[in-house]
Scaffold this motif. Structure first.
Motif, PDB file in Angstrom:
ATOM      1  N   GLU A 205       0.865  -1.182   0.000  1.00  0.00           N
ATOM      2  CA  GLU A 205       0.000   0.000   0.000  1.00  0.00           C
ATOM      3  C   GLU A 205       0.902   1.233   0.000  1.00  0.00           C
ATOM      4  N   GLN A 206       0.823   2.027  -1.020  1.00  0.00           N
ATOM      5  CA  GLN A 206       1.719   3.172  -1.163  1.00  0.00           C
ATOM      6  C   GLN A 206       1.548   4.146   0.003  1.00  0.00           C
ATOM      7  N   ASP A 207       2.680   4.561   0.566  1.00  0.00           N
ATOM      8  CA  ASP A 207       2.695   5.534   1.667  1.00  0.00           C
ATOM      9  C   ASP A 207       1.853   5.082   2.854  1.00  0.00           C
ATOM     10  N   ARG A 208       1.852   3.777   3.125  1.00  0.00           N
ATOM     11  CA  ARG A 208       1.072   3.259   4.253  1.00  0.00           C
ATOM     12  C   ARG A 208       1.564   3.883   5.557  1.00  0.00           C
ATOM     13  N   LYS A 209       0.595   4.267   6.393  1.00  0.00           N
ATOM     14  CA  LYS A 209       0.905   4.875   7.685  1.00  0.00           C
ATOM     15  C   LYS A 209       0.499   3.937   8.817  1.00  0.00           C
TER      16      LYS A 209
END
Length: 475
Positions: A84-88
């Motif tokens: 997941e791109q840029d997962r936080k």
């Protein structure tokens, strides 16, 4: 030079071909794994061609390819859900920070412990089930057993990948130890007690895959929230396969109940002795097996109050079930939760900090989910017109961990004396005679489309194949 064609032999989406260090580690580990499978995998099955589902990628077309294969040649792959791109990070003290792609040094020991404990359950269940193929009630069921077995093996590969990739020498040693422990062994048992219990018959197997694999679902869902992104992505893909294991359990018990109800209506009796004489498993015996497997499984969630659970959450290692759907602050410092304790001879609730009660939160979510399947079993009984209901026992019943350990409680949740427990526990848990009777029904049925007398056929076959398909070819 590598001796293994990694994309062919080990389907993966972790760039295994380019990772020379990981290649060397897995080259050393794979022969030990195959030796373990030979010694502790399904008994007598080496030369069978089994109609198995194999994952070769994570996309819908690739994760479920079917075909006949010999189990030692099964392609145990390594798959992570797409990143997941840029997962936080979405819970704990690191809320809002970027998810970790490597193991933070300060959390290394706890992460390794979590991965090893999860990994240890996978070969353990194969060991527990290794003799069941010798008494399969049908080819359809035999194939389902073998599918569960190879997928538990793949889940072991998934955890060993993480250990080898991210934990260096310690991880390699832990990977070897996962193949050295044995379910039920006195001097080197599996880590969690439920995985040292025997699974001696198919009623136990169906209960195990319904209840204990459901614990696996909830543990994997909690780990799928992890701030350590490779662990989260690995467990998310494992969940696609765990669903099949629970289906095997729920549908298996449903078919046992259907056959029993059919016999009850044909014989016009609910007398357990007459039903047993007719070769089916009476409903009170099914209830006792349910009580046992449910109570053993809810112990797997750990103590009601746990500083480890609080630590795992606040440090971002392990979230709650469906963490993202919850509407609190995802840090829980000011929240509380009710847990049970024995006070003045009665079960009483007390408020404790929620962070310390996260095992109980997960256990309660599990119990709610478990009850829904039991209600589906009750609908089979209702449809047959029989006035009997299966029930999940009270969560304090037959507990061997936490504050309720050893407290004598009946299935309705009433605290009772040791004398009453000793006099009546055979009404609530499988007795030696119950287990002997169930064992007496276990005889192998191998002709396609034929089923043992104690279980009904399924409604449909595997992957749109007919029920009488040749799911296992005995060579």
């Amino acid at each position: 030079m590598s001796t293994i064609d990694y994309q062919e032999k080990i389907p993966n989406n972790v760039n295994l071909k380019e990772d020379r260090t990981l290649q060397r580690a897995l080259e050393r580990w794979q022969p030990s794994y195959l030796d373990w499978w030979q010694d502790m995998g399904p008994d007598g099955s080496t030369n069978f061609d089994v109609y198995l589902r194999t994952a070769v990628s994570v996309d819908p077309q690739g994760w479920a390819q079917f075909g006949h294969v010999k189990m030692p040649d099964y392609r145990w792959g390594i798959f992570l859900n797409p990143a997941e791109q840029d997962r936080k990070i979405h819970f704990g003290d690191h809320l809002g920070e970027a998810a970790w792609q490597d193991v933070p040094g300060e959390y290394r020991a706890n992460l390794r412990r979590i991965i090893v404990t999860q990994g240890d359950t996978e070969p353990a269940s194969v060991e527990q089930q290794r003799h069941l193929g010798l008494t399969a009630p049908s080819q359809y069921d035999l194939r389902n057993l073998f599918q569960v077995n190879v997928e538990e093996g793949r889940h072991l590969w998934a955890m060993v990948y993480l250990l080898h990739k991210y934990f260096g020498k310690d991880g390699r040693e832990e990977g070897e130890a996962l193949l050295e422990r044995r379910s039920g062994q006195t001097d080197n048992p599996r880590i969690l007690e439920a995985f040292n219990e025997e699974t001696p018959d198919w009623l136990s197997f169906f209960m195990f895959t319904y209840f204990t694999d459901r614990d696996g679902k909830f543990q994997l869902c909690a780990l799928a929230e992890s701030s350590f992104d490779p662990l989260a992505r690995t467990t998310k893909f494992m969940l696609t396969e765990e669903a099949h294991h629970m289906f095997v359990g729920e549908s298996g018990i449903s078919r046992v109940i259907q056959r029993t109800c059919q016999a009850m209506n044909e014989l016009k009796t609910d007398d357990p002795a007459k039903l047993r004489a007719a070769g089916v498993i009476d409903l009170p015996t099914i209830q006792r097996y349910l009580n046992f497997h449910f109570s053993v499984t809810i112990d797997l969630f750990g103590a009601d109050e746990s500083s480890n659970a609080a630590t795992f959450y606040t440090t971002g290692l392990k979230g709650r079930f469906e963490e993202g759907k919850r509407t609190d602050d995802h840090q829980l410092r000011n929240d509380s939760y009710r847990v049970l304790e024995l006070r003045d001879g009665q079960l009483r609730e007390k408020e404790v900090p929620m962070l310390n009660a996260l095992n109980e939160v997960l256990r309660d979510d599990y119990i709610t989910d478990s009850k829904s399947g039991v209600e589906r079993w009750n609908k089979v009984i209702e449809k047959a017109g029989i006035p009997f209901r299966l029930n999940v026992p009270h969560k304090a019943f037959h507990r061997n961990i936490g504050a309720l350990k050893g407290v004598k409680v009946n299935p309705q949740g009433q605290v009772i004396s040791d004398n009453e427990w000793n006099a009546r526990n055979h009404e609530w848990l499988p007795s030696e005679s119950d287990r002997a009777f169930v064992a007496s029904l276990m005889g192998r049925v191998v002709e396609p489309g034929k089923f043992a007398n104690w279980i009904a056929p399924p409604v449909m076959g595997i992957n749109r194949q007919p029920v009488n398909f040749e799911y296992v070819r005995f060579n």
